[in-house]
Every structure is written in structure tokens, then in C-alpha cells.
Design an enzyme around this catalytic site. Structure first.
Site, PDB file in Angstrom:
ATOM      1  N   ARG A  82       9.624  -6.965  -1.732  1.00  0.00           N
ATOM      2  CA  ARG A  82       9.376  -5.526  -1.540  1.00  0.00           C
ATOM      3  C   ARG A  82      10.590  -4.809  -0.942  1.00  0.00           C
ATOM      4  O   ARG A  82      10.919  -3.695  -1.326  1.00  0.00           O
ATOM      5  CB  ARG A  82       8.156  -5.367  -0.637  1.00  0.00           C
ATOM      6  CG  ARG A  82       7.610  -3.960  -0.645  1.00  0.00           C
ATOM      7  CD  ARG A  82       6.621  -3.733   0.454  1.00  0.00           C
ATOM      8  NE  ARG A  82       5.482  -4.628   0.336  1.00  0.00           N
ATOM      9  CZ  ARG A  82       4.577  -4.812   1.298  1.00  0.00           C
ATOM     10  NH1 ARG A  82       4.699  -4.152   2.436  1.00  0.00           N
ATOM     11  NH2 ARG A  82       3.571  -5.626   1.129  1.00  0.00           N
ATOM     12  N   ARG A 119       2.298   1.589  -4.155  1.00  0.00           N
ATOM     13  CA  ARG A 119       2.893   0.449  -3.441  1.00  0.00           C
ATOM     14  C   ARG A 119       3.025   0.742  -1.957  1.00  0.00           C
ATOM     15  O   ARG A 119       3.311   1.881  -1.581  1.00  0.00           O
ATOM     16  CB  ARG A 119       4.299   0.163  -3.982  1.00  0.00           C
ATOM     17  CG  ARG A 119       4.244  -0.528  -5.265  1.00  0.00           C
ATOM     18  CD  ARG A 119       5.596  -0.937  -5.784  1.00  0.00           C
ATOM     19  NE  ARG A 119       5.367  -1.426  -7.099  1.00  0.00           N
ATOM     20  CZ  ARG A 119       4.887  -2.638  -7.368  1.00  0.00           C
ATOM     21  NH1 ARG A 119       4.674  -3.495  -6.393  1.00  0.00           N
ATOM     22  NH2 ARG A 119       4.646  -3.004  -8.608  1.00  0.00           N
ATOM     23  N   LEU A 153       5.035   0.707   1.360  1.00  0.00           N
ATOM     24  CA  LEU A 153       6.465   0.741   1.642  1.00  0.00           C
ATOM     25  C   LEU A 153       6.812  -0.333   2.679  1.00  0.00           C
ATOM     26  O   LEU A 153       6.043  -0.604   3.603  1.00  0.00           O
ATOM     27  CB  LEU A 153       6.874   2.111   2.185  1.00  0.00           C
ATOM     28  CG  LEU A 153       6.573   3.329   1.308  1.00  0.00           C
ATOM     29  CD1 LEU A 153       7.130   4.585   1.965  1.00  0.00           C
ATOM     30  CD2 LEU A 153       7.145   3.180  -0.092  1.00  0.00           C
ATOM     31  N   HIS A 194      -3.924  11.620   1.410  1.00  0.00           N
ATOM     32  CA  HIS A 194      -4.993  10.627   1.331  1.00  0.00           C
ATOM     33  C   HIS A 194      -6.326  11.352   1.106  1.00  0.00           C
ATOM     34  O   HIS A 194      -6.609  12.341   1.784  1.00  0.00           O
ATOM     35  CB  HIS A 194      -5.025   9.846   2.654  1.00  0.00           C
ATOM     36  CG  HIS A 194      -6.059   8.770   2.657  1.00  0.00           C
ATOM     37  ND1 HIS A 194      -5.895   7.587   1.974  1.00  0.00           N
ATOM     38  CD2 HIS A 194      -7.288   8.699   3.239  1.00  0.00           C
ATOM     39  CE1 HIS A 194      -6.971   6.842   2.139  1.00  0.00           C
ATOM     40  NE2 HIS A 194      -7.825   7.492   2.892  1.00  0.00           N
TER      41      HIS A 194
HETATM   42  C1  GRF Z   1      -4.859  11.420  -4.959  1.00  0.00           C
HETATM   43  O1  GRF Z   1      -6.244  11.336  -4.850  1.00  0.00           O
HETATM   44  C2  GRF Z   1      -4.211  11.157  -3.622  1.00  0.00           C
HETATM   45  O2  GRF Z   1      -4.989  11.571  -2.552  1.00  0.00           O
HETATM   46  C3  GRF Z   1      -4.060   9.658  -3.612  1.00  0.00           C
HETATM   47  O3  GRF Z   1      -3.756   9.318  -4.930  1.00  0.00           O
HETATM   48  C4  GRF Z   1      -4.266  10.301  -5.821  1.00  0.00           C
HETATM   49  C5  GRF Z   1      -3.114  10.770  -6.643  1.00  0.00           C
HETATM   50  O4  GRF Z   1      -3.514  11.660  -7.663  1.00  0.00           O
HETATM   51  N1  GRF Z   1      -3.060   9.246  -2.663  1.00  0.00           N
HETATM   52  P1  GRF Z   1      -2.412  12.383  -8.559  1.00  0.00           P
HETATM   53  O5  GRF Z   1      -1.570  11.291  -9.217  1.00  0.00           O
HETATM   54  O6  GRF Z   1      -1.592  13.247  -7.669  1.00  0.00           O
HETATM   55  O7  GRF Z   1      -3.202  13.151  -9.560  1.00  0.00           O
END
Ligand code: GRF
Length: 216
Positions: free
Chosen positions: A81, A107, A109, A125
Site C-alpha cells: 500500500r 482504498r 490510505l 461519509h
Molecule cells: C458516497 O456515498 C460517499 O459518501 C462515499 O462513497 C460514495 C461515493 O459516491 N464515501 P460517488 O462516487 O461520489 O457518487
């Protein structure tokens, strides 16, 4: 025409444009929202590169449509990684990136990456942290029976979804919600708060004091 009285001080507010690097593995709807916020002049910055670990990520296609440089880096070509992350960092350095934006990047980090860009990596998130870190969190929220979920923009530290919180938005969980329906409503809010958080960062308005972020 403006007539200047001799001796008048002219102050031109200089805009500092930050260079943003986006890491994405999938469809890239958050990337799209950020691109649009930049086009609307809401963010004092530009996306200088979109990097993916997935050659088929729709995020790469979206970037290309806007003439944003893209790079696919194949994880299999690196022994671990950290070596993989070093290759990403090389590209980010070449592009003089000020802010690394994780937009559906799948992934974890390496600590090396996080140390290199300390307080310069942000993530979104789809839950109200610290509840439901990790994956499939919309389903976890429904199964747990919470009445409110939402989304969180946070700085990335060495833990999983554990860094200081920048912005959050609550979304009601309805009795007849499915994982997909809830995810869709949360995503709508993600598209609002992610560009907003980047805007605040680009304006130098985020003050970090330990775990707490204050907005100037
Ligand atoms: C979103 O739900 C985000 O919260 C999560 O991954 C998803 C990415 O969606 N971390 P996109 O590729 O931006 O449509």
C-alpha cells in the site's frame, strides 16, 4: 470610468486558487458536484488531477468531459500500500496539490500518505460519524433503527472515518426506507456539504483545534 485621487490606495483582493486532487474509485457524483461548484465560482480552486485505482471508474469519464487531467494507477503493479501511495503522492506533488479530496475512493490510505498530507485530506461519509463508520452504513443505520442519519465531511486521520469533523447534515430515516432510498436522500445532501467544505478550506476558514474544527 473611475478617477483616482492621487495618493489613493488601491487594494486589489488577490484570489488564491487552491489546487485540488481528487481520488475516486466509482461513479463520481460527488466529483460532479464539486466540478459544478467550481464552475459556479463557489470554490476558489481548480481540480488539477483525478486519480483512480479503477480503470472503469465513471469518475474518470466525468473528469475527461471537463478536460481535467486523469490518471489510473494499477494497485497490482506495486508491492504494498505504501509503495502504491508513493506513486499517487508523486503525481499529487507534480500537480502541486494543496487539498486531497476522497470522493468514493475505496482504498485505505497508508499512514505515510496521511502524514505527507496532514490536515489536507478530506473525505465524505454517508452517516453521521462517529456512528456507523466503515462500509454499507445506510443499511447499518436502518437495521439499527436510528431515526436520523446523514452525512459527514471530515479530515482523514490514521483511523477509519475517525478524523476531525468539518460539516454534517442530518437526514431523517423513514419507516419504509430501503438502503437505496436512504442512500439516495443522503447523497443529495452530500452534494451540498462536500463542495461547501471545500469552499471553506479554500478560503482558509477552517481552524483545527485538536478534534474540533471551527469555521472562521
Ligand atoms: C458516497 O456515498 C460517499 O459518501 C462515499 O462513497 C460514495 C461515493 O459516491 N464515501 P460517488 O462516487 O461520489 O457518487
Amino acid at each position: 470610468m473611475t478617477t483616482l485621487v492621487p495618493g489613493t490606495k488601491v487594494v486589489i483582493k488577490e484570489k488564491i486558487m487552491i489546487n485540488i486532487g481528487v481520488l475516486a474509485s466509482g461513479r463520481g457524483t460527488n466529483l460532479q458536484a464539486i466540478i459544478e461548484a467550481i464552475e459556479e465560482g463557489k470554490i476558489e480552486g481548480r481540480i488539477s488531477i483525478v486519480i483512480s485505482d479503477n480503470p472503469d471508474a465513471y469518475a474518470l469519464k466525468r473528469a475527461k468531459q471537463y478536460n481535467i487531467d486523469t490518471r489510473y494507477i494499477n494497485f497490482k503493479e506495486f508491492k504494498n500500500r505504501e509503495d502504491y501511495d508513493k506513486e499517487i503522492i508523486k503525481t499529487l506533488k507534480e500537480k502541486k496539490i494543496d487539498l486531497v479530496v476522497l470522493a468514493g475512493y475505496m482504498r485505505i490510505l497508508s499512514p505515510y500518505f496521511i502524514r505527507t498530507y496532514k490536515n489536507k485530506i478530506i473525505n465524505i461519509h454517508p452517516a453521521l460519524l462517529p456512528s456507523f463508520p466503515g462500509l454499507h452504513v445506510q443499511k447499518k443505520a436502518i437495521d439499527h433503527g436510528v431515526k436520523i442519519s446523514g452525512c459527514t465531511v471530515h479530515f482523514v486521520d490514521e483511523g477509519v472515518d475517525s478524523g476531525p469533523i468539518i460539516l454534517q447534515k442530518a437526514v431523517e430515516v423513514k419507516d419504509d426506507d430501503t438502503e437505496e432510498l436512504l442512500a439516495e436522500r443522503i447523497l443529495k445532501e452530500e452534494h451540498q456539504i462536500y463542495p461547501r467544505a471545500i469552499q471553506l478550506f479554500s478560503e482558509g476558514r477552517l481552524i483545527i483545534k485538536g478534534r474540533r474544527i471551527f469555521i472562521k
